[in-house]
Enzyme design. Sequence first.
Site, short mmCIF file in Angstrom:
data_model
loop_
_atom_site.label_atom_id
_atom_site.label_comp_id
_atom_site.label_asym_id
_atom_site.label_seq_id
_atom_site.Cartn_x
_atom_site.Cartn_y
_atom_site.Cartn_z
N HIS A 1 43.38 53.49 -46.55
CA HIS A 1 44.53 52.81 -47.37
C HIS A 1 45.68 53.64 -47.44
CE1 HIS A 1 45.66 49.58 -49.92
NE2 HIS A 1 45.07 49.78 -51.10
N SER B 1 38.99 40.02 -53.44
CA SER B 1 39.73 41.15 -53.93
C SER B 1 39.21 41.49 -55.50
CB SER B 1 41.30 40.75 -53.95
OG SER B 1 42.08 41.61 -54.62
N GLY B 2 39.10 42.79 -55.77
CA GLY B 2 38.84 43.05 -57.01
C GLY B 2 40.23 43.02 -58.04
N LEU B 3 41.29 43.01 -57.42
CA LEU B 3 42.61 43.09 -58.06
C LEU B 3 42.53 41.56 -58.60
CD1 LEU B 3 45.20 43.73 -59.22
CD2 LEU B 3 46.28 43.58 -57.10
N ASP C 1 42.26 45.37 -63.44
CA ASP C 1 41.53 46.04 -62.44
C ASP C 1 40.76 47.32 -62.36
OD1 ASP C 1 40.53 46.05 -59.67
OD2 ASP C 1 42.37 46.31 -58.72
N LYS D 1 36.91 52.65 -61.75
CA LYS D 1 38.17 52.68 -60.96
C LYS D 1 39.58 52.21 -61.75
CE LYS D 1 39.65 49.97 -59.26
NZ LYS D 1 39.76 48.99 -58.05
N GLU E 1 35.03 52.12 -52.20
CA GLU E 1 35.93 53.16 -52.17
C GLU E 1 35.55 54.47 -53.03
OE1 GLU E 1 38.52 50.41 -54.07
OE2 GLU E 1 39.00 51.77 -55.89
N ASP F 1 34.88 47.70 -55.27
CA ASP F 1 35.35 48.93 -55.85
C ASP F 1 34.59 50.10 -55.55
OD1 ASP F 1 37.13 47.41 -57.03
OD2 ASP F 1 36.15 47.03 -59.03
N ARG G 1 36.15 53.04 -47.85
CA ARG G 1 37.28 52.88 -48.03
C ARG G 1 37.95 54.25 -48.41
NH1 ARG G 1 40.50 48.76 -52.21
NH2 ARG G 1 41.77 50.33 -52.86
N ASN H 1 43.59 50.36 -60.02
CA ASN H 1 43.83 50.06 -58.82
C ASN H 1 44.54 50.92 -58.35
OD1 ASN H 1 46.55 48.62 -57.21
ND2 ASN H 1 44.52 47.16 -57.42
N SER H 2 44.55 51.17 -56.69
CA SER H 2 45.25 52.30 -56.11
C SER H 2 46.79 52.48 -56.30
CB SER H 2 44.84 52.08 -54.51
OG SER H 2 43.53 52.19 -54.43
N ASP I 1 35.37 43.48 -52.03
CA ASP I 1 36.02 44.54 -52.65
C ASP I 1 35.03 45.16 -53.81
OD1 ASP I 1 37.51 46.75 -54.02
OD2 ASP I 1 39.35 45.11 -54.36
C1 SPV Z 1 42.12 44.76 -53.90
O1 SPV Z 1 42.57 43.72 -53.44
O2 SPV Z 1 41.67 44.92 -55.20
C2 SPV Z 1 42.14 46.10 -53.47
C3 SPV Z 1 43.35 46.35 -52.51
O3 SPV Z 1 41.47 46.94 -53.75
S1 SPV Z 1 44.61 47.09 -53.35
O4 SPV Z 1 44.90 46.23 -54.39
O5 SPV Z 1 45.80 47.03 -52.31
O6 SPV Z 1 44.32 48.28 -53.53
MG MG Z 2 40.56 46.50 -55.26
#
Ligand code: SPV
Ligand code: MG
Length: 573
Positions: A207, A63-65, A75, A137, A131, A104, A176, A139-140, A102
């Site tokens: 997502h 996971s990027g986060l 992130d 980017k 994505e 990004d 994504r 975080n979503s 992930d």
């Molecule tokens: C991540 O885990 O970094 C994601 C998923 O991109 S989310 O945080 O849900 O966007």
């Molecule tokens: Mg991410």
Amino acid sequence: MSDASDAAPAHDPDPVLPGSALTRSARLRAMLNSAPLEFLMEAHNGLSARIVREAGFRGIWASGLAISAQFGVRDNNEASWTQIVDMLEFMVDASDLPILLDGDTGYGNFNNLRRLVRKLEQRGVAGVCIEDKQFPKTNSFLNGERQPLADIDEFAGKIAAGKDTQRDPNFCIVARVEALIAGWGMEEALRRAEAYRRAGADAILIHSKLARADEIVTFAREWAGRAPLVIVPTRYYSTPTQVFRDAGVSVVIWANHMVRAAICAMQTLAREVHASQTLVNVEDRIAPVGEIFRLQDAAEYTAAEELYLSAASTARSAVVLAAGRGTGLEPLTEVRPKIMLPIAGRPLLRWLLDAFKKEGINEVTVVGGYRAEAIDPAGVRLLLNERHAQTGELVSLACALPGLRTDTLVCYGDLLFRSYVLRDLLETEADFAVVVDSSPPGLHNRTVRDFAVCSHADERELFGRPALLQHVGPEADGGHGRWIGMLYVRRTGLERLKAALAGLRLRADFEQLDMPALLNALVGDGAQVEVRYVHGHWRGVNDLEEFRHAGDFAHGQSTADDVPRPDAGRGDD
Ligand code: SPV
Ligand code: MG
């Protein structure tokens, strides 16, 4: 291709299982394409990757986060893509699971993605998810609706560039779709997903930030299985997993739960230890240090060290025999064994350890028995001869023998000696060497059981002709001196030593045997036991008289010049 083993076996009962002959990328592909719902668990470093594997997961979401969080950054592509790839390398090494990165936005345009794909393949990462947002980017779940989406054609070109770059046909590129997050609606989401599928995406990650799975379920229905679907139910976590199965989802990503669990555990611990200023309340609630070692596979290192390092090793160890109470010092050994008697203010054991350290002997095993609980274990490996009252020195030695791998000094625990005595002994190249004191036996004030008969007498002025031990025993006749209680065994002699001990074990009186019996067995077996003669310069501590003199001797040892005076005899105190 990234993994060494590319070919799938003809009949693999479960192609997704870790450890199967399939490459990681092939296993990720199988997870995406197989009918049963599969799960990827988040990991953010080597340790968490290992824990995810041990829990039974078949794949990892890098996971990027979570990776940025464990670095302590946001992130927002604050960590560079090479820092991410470096972390992935640790994760690949720590776990044999397929990892979906992930990625990004791919960290730039199509060209950045091409380079990323090459680097991921080189490091054994099974796939990347990109994505359709713009670099850098965010975080979503942070103002997702305000975030600009990528141009659909530009993003499709990026996917195509990635697919054209990969060398491993199983490497997966997951596209994504952020249209629902950004508020562009279902139709746009479906339009984009289809464009990305046509560009070559192996799966679509759709997502959603809603608390219910409604739009995901709708999307899945409309999508109708055109390509595998991946979802991230972080927000709609309360949805029963069966809903995802029924919707035909391929892979569910638990996207950030390892790092959130770690945060929670660390916060609780840090607060508590800070407030209480003690560890006593938390020790039993956290992983023991041994668990860290296990997760790091420390045992493998130890085994490898033995395999590869011991041949070139200059490591030395010592075994100190200190199990018996002995006779002659009863008033002083009520509460402690001889090795803990204070000599010039410090326990005898400390004098020994100092002498050992000076000569690079850092691994010291003490075999205790009588009053072993009083032995200070600092800096030593303490073993127990539980039957010390009924057994002799060889039973104690046998306790320590299995752990011996390096050049080893076997030494009595009631010895003091000038440092050259040990230094000279360690210089011998023979498999076995002993120290024999050639000063006149008449000076010894007790019954001695360890007179040494050697191939020739001490020729103190004629260096260069090492004597060999022939016998050790209580018979003074013909003896050339007294064995002082030190035996040095080279690594190359250890097997022979063990064999000699094993031979003695067959004797009915084995339990009563002492070190001289072992020396005699070695000699009897044809081993050459080299003799290093000294003339005094050592002390045993066997009775009150010797104990009284030991302090002066030890003092002299710490202050005196260590070079022996040629005419100095045993009476050098
Ligand atoms: C991540 O885990 O970094 C994601 C998923 O991109 S989310 O945080 O849900 O966007
Ligand atoms: Mg991410």
